[in-house]
Design an enzyme around this catalytic site. Structure first.
Site, PDB file in Angstrom:
ATOM      1  CG  ASP A   1      -1.976   1.061   1.305  1.00 42.97           C
ATOM      2  OD1 ASP A   1      -1.434   2.090   0.754  1.00 42.97           O
ATOM      3  OD2 ASP A   1      -2.490   1.087   2.253  1.00 42.97           O
TER       4      ASP A   1
ATOM      5  CG  HIS B   1      -1.246   9.456 -27.578  1.00 39.97           C
ATOM      6  ND1 HIS B   1      -0.308   9.203 -26.718  1.00 39.97           N
ATOM      7  CD2 HIS B   1      -2.480   9.146 -27.296  1.00 39.97           C
ATOM      8  CE1 HIS B   1      -0.683   8.429 -25.769  1.00 39.97           C
ATOM      9  NE2 HIS B   1      -1.967   8.086 -26.047  1.00 39.97           N
TER      10      HIS B   1
HETATM   11  C1  BG6 Z   1      -4.447   6.167 -24.620  1.00 38.20           C
HETATM   12  C2  BG6 Z   1      -5.859   6.618 -24.369  1.00 38.20           C
HETATM   13  O1  BG6 Z   1      -3.820   6.808 -24.301  1.00 38.20           O
HETATM   14  O2  BG6 Z   1      -4.435   5.906 -26.212  1.00 38.20           O
HETATM   15  C3  BG6 Z   1      -7.015   5.619 -24.883  1.00 38.20           C
HETATM   16  O3  BG6 Z   1      -6.174   6.808 -23.123  1.00 38.20           O
HETATM   17  C4  BG6 Z   1      -6.705   5.453 -26.396  1.00 38.20           C
HETATM   18  O4  BG6 Z   1      -8.135   6.398 -24.742  1.00 38.20           O
HETATM   19  C5  BG6 Z   1      -5.408   4.650 -26.647  1.00 38.20           C
HETATM   20  O5  BG6 Z   1      -7.800   4.346 -26.997  1.00 38.20           O
HETATM   21  C6  BG6 Z   1      -5.046   4.804 -28.098  1.00 38.20           C
HETATM   22  O6  BG6 Z   1      -3.869   4.049 -28.269  1.00 38.20           O
HETATM   23  P1  BG6 Z   1      -3.721   3.241 -29.442  1.00 38.20           P
HETATM   24  O7  BG6 Z   1      -2.040   2.544 -29.310  1.00 38.20           O
HETATM   25  O8  BG6 Z   1      -4.679   2.059 -29.421  1.00 38.20           O
HETATM   26  O9  BG6 Z   1      -3.859   4.104 -31.014  1.00 38.20           O
END
Ligand code: BG6
Length: 482
Positions: A85, A233
C-alpha cells in the site's frame, strides 16, 4: 539494469501491454540474463499466484505460436511480487528487501498507477534509498490533468530524481510507424525541400477510434478527448511532422526541436476557440454494423465531456507560416485509423488547363495504424491518344510496410520503450519542457471553451463527428481525408 520494479503490476496496462512486451523481449534474448522483475500492487498475492495471473495474461494477449513453454517458464521465473500500500511508507522496506543485494543500483522503476499515487510512491522510494543515481523512473500517462497538476507531479519527481533519470511515456513514440516519420523526413532528400509553407498547403492528423468508453468511465469522463489524446499523442505527432531537422538522432537534439514546435503553437483561447475548435459527444448509432449506446447511456448519466475534438492549429514560425494543421480525434467513429495527411501546394501554373485537364494537388498519406503504409498521390496521364486533349488522373505510389518487411514481427510500442528504459536511452520519452508546453496550449483551449460556454455537439456513433467538424475545414476549402 538488473531489476525492474513495476508499480500497478496487476493492472490492465501491465497485463495487456507491459508483461507481453517484456515476455517478447525475453523470448528474443534481449533482456539482461539476470534481470529480476518485481511486480507490486495492493492485491494480496504471493509470487506463485502472481506468476499464475501473468501466465494467464500472456495466454490472453500473445499469439499461441509465440508462447513456447521454455520461454514462458524462463520469463515467469524472473517475476517476484510484493503486496504494497504505497500510502504506508513503512511497507517500502519489504520492497527493498525483494530487490536483492545493492537494491538501489541498476534499478528501473515503472509507475503504472493513478497519478495521485505518484507522490507517496516517490516519497516511499526515497525513504528506503531506492531513488539514488543508479535508478531510472518511468511514468505512465496521465501526467496531470492541466499545467498546474502536471507541474506538481514534475516537481515531486524532480525533488528526488534528476531529469536524466526520468522517462515519461507517450506510447505513440514507441510505435514503429511513428518513428518511421523521422526516417521518412530525414532519411530521404526528396521531401525536405518541400516540407514548408512554400511546398505544403495543409496537414491533417487524424486519430479515429471505433471503441467507446471501454469500462474506463470515471477516468475518461474526467479527461475527455482533448486531454486523453490531443495533449499527448497528437501533439507529439504534430511535433514530429513540424520540427526542424535535429542535428543528430539523440535525446537532446530531437527533444530540443520538438519543444520548439510545441512552444510555437499559436494559442487558441476564448477569442478563437469557437472558430478553431469543434467538440462533440457521441449519441447512439452503429459502428461496424453493431448497434452501440450513446456516451451518456454508457456512462449512466448526462455529461458535458467531449468524446470528439477537431482543431485548426497554426505553428507560428517561418517554416509553417499560414499552413493550417487540422487535428481530429474521437471515439465511436466509423473506422480505427491513425493517419497523417499532407497536401502539397498546386503547381504554380497548369500547362494542361487549355485541354480541360484538371490537376489535383499531390498528397502524402502516412498511415500509422491499422494500415502501415506510405502513399504518395501523383498526377499521371491516362492512357489514350488524347484527341480531346490530355487527361490526367491521380494514381498512388504505395509502399505497404508490412509487405516491405514481411518477415519482421511488428512489436508492441512498449517493447521498444521498455528496452530503451532498461538501456537508458531517453530519446523516445517526453521531456518535462515538452509536457508543460503541451499543457499550456491545451489549458488555453479548455479555458476558451469554458469562457465561451461551448458544449459538445451531438454526433451519431459511427459517423465522422459533428457536422461542424466538416464545416471547420470546408470553410478553408479543405476536405477531411476519410
Ligand atoms: C490512450 C488513451 O492513451 O491511447 C485511450 O487513453 C486510447 O483512450 C489509446 O484508446 C489509443 O492508443 P492506440 O495505441 O490504440 O492508438
Amino acid at each position: 539494469m538488473k531489476s525492474l520494479l513495476l508499480f500497478g503490476a496487476t493492472g490492465d496496462l501491465s497485463r495487456r501491454m507491459l508483461m507481453p512486451s517484456l515476455f517478447g523481449l525475453d523470448a528474443d534474448g534481449l533482456l539482461p540474463a539476470d534481470l529480476v522483475i518485481v511486480g507490486t500492487a495492493r492485491s494480496d498475492l504471493d509470487d506463485v499466484a502472481f506468476r499464475k495471473s501473468i501466465a494467464e495474461a500472456l495466454a490472453d494477449f500473445i499469439e499461441p505460436e509465440r508462447l513456447k513453454s521454455n520461454d514462458v517458464d524462463r520469463f515467469l521465473q524472473r517475476l517476484r511480487y510484493v503486496s504494497l500500500d504505497v500510502s504506508k511508507a513503512d511497507q517500502f522496506n519489504v520492497l527493498r528487501g525483494a530487490l536483492g543485494d545493492s537494491p538501489g543500483q541498476n534499478l528501473a522503476i515503472f509507475l503504472s498507477t493513478a497519478p495521485s499515487l505518484f507522490g507517496p510512491t516517490i516519497a516511499g522510494l526515497e525513504c528506503v534509498g531506492l531513488a539514488g543515481g543508479g535508478v531510472r523512473l518511468a511514468l505512465e500517462k496521465p501526467l496531470g490533468h492541466d499545467l498546474a497538476s502536471s507541474r506538481a507531479i514534475n516537481d515531486a519527481v524532480a525533488s528526488v530524481f534528476k531529469e536524466s533519470q526520468t522517462f515519461r511515456i507517450d506510447h505513440y513514440l514507441g510505435k514503429e510507424t511513428v518513428q518511421n516519420l523521422l526516417a521518412l523526413r530525414f532519411g530521404n532528400a526528396l521531401f525536405e525541400p518541400l516540407w514548408n509553407a512554400q511546398g505544403i498547403n495543409h496537414v491533417q492528423i487524424t486519430v479515429a477510434e471505433t471503441v467507446g468508453l471501454e469500462g474506463r468511465l470515471a477516468f475518461y469522463d474526467d479527461a475527455g478527448a482533448v486531454r486523453d489524446m490531443v495533449q499527448n499523442h497528437m501533439l507529439q505527432l504534430l511535433a514530429l511532422v513540424a520540427m526542424e531537422p535535429p542535428a543528430r538522432f539523440d535525446a537532446t537534439a530531437v527533444r530540443d526541436e520538438k519543444v520548439k514546435v510545441l512552444r510555437s503553437l499559436r494559442p487558441i483561447d476564448a477569442q478563437n476557440a469557437a472558430t478553431h475548435t469543434v467538440i462533440g459527444q457521441y449519441g447512439k448509432g452503429a459502428v461496424a454494423g453493431q448497434l452501440v449506446a450513446g456516451y451518456a447511456d454508457e456512462l449512466g448519466h448526462p455529461s458535458s465531456t467531449e468524446t470528439f475534438v477537431a482543431i485548426k492549429a497554426h505553428i507560428d514560425n517561418w517554416r509553417w507560416k499560414n499552413v493550417p494543421f487540422y487535428l481530429r480525434t474521437g471515439k465511436r467513429l466509423p473506422a480505427r485509423k491513425t493517419e497523417i495527411f499532407i497536401q502539397f501546394n498546386d503547381v504554380p501554373h497548369s500547362i494542361f488547363a487549355g485541354s480541360g485537364a484538371k490537376l489535383a494537388a499531390n498528397k502524402l498519406i502516412i498511415g500509422l495504424q491499422p494500415e502501415e503504409n506510405v502513399r504518395l498521390e501523383l498526377m499521371t496521364k491516362e492512357p489514350g491518344l488524347d484527341r480531346a486533349g490530355m487527361r490526367l488522373r491521380e494514381v498512388p505510389l504505395d509502399i505497404s510496410l508490412p509487405n516491405a518487411f514481411a518477415d519482421v514481427r511488428r512489436r508492441i510500442a512498449y517493447e521498444r520503450l521498455l528496452l530503451d528504459l532498461l538501456e537508458g536511452d531517453p530519446t523516445l520519452f517526453v521531456r518535462r519542457d515538452e509536457v508543460e508546453a503541451q499543457w499550456t496550449w491545451i489549458d488555453a483551449i479548455r479555458a476558451g471553451w469554458k469562457a465561451d460556454g461551448m458544449e459538445p455537439k451531438a454526433y451519431g456513433a459511427g459517423s465522422w463527428g459533428p457536422s461542424a467538424a466538416i464545416a471547420l475545414t470546408e470553410r478553408d476549402g479543405v476536405t477531411w481525408h476519410d
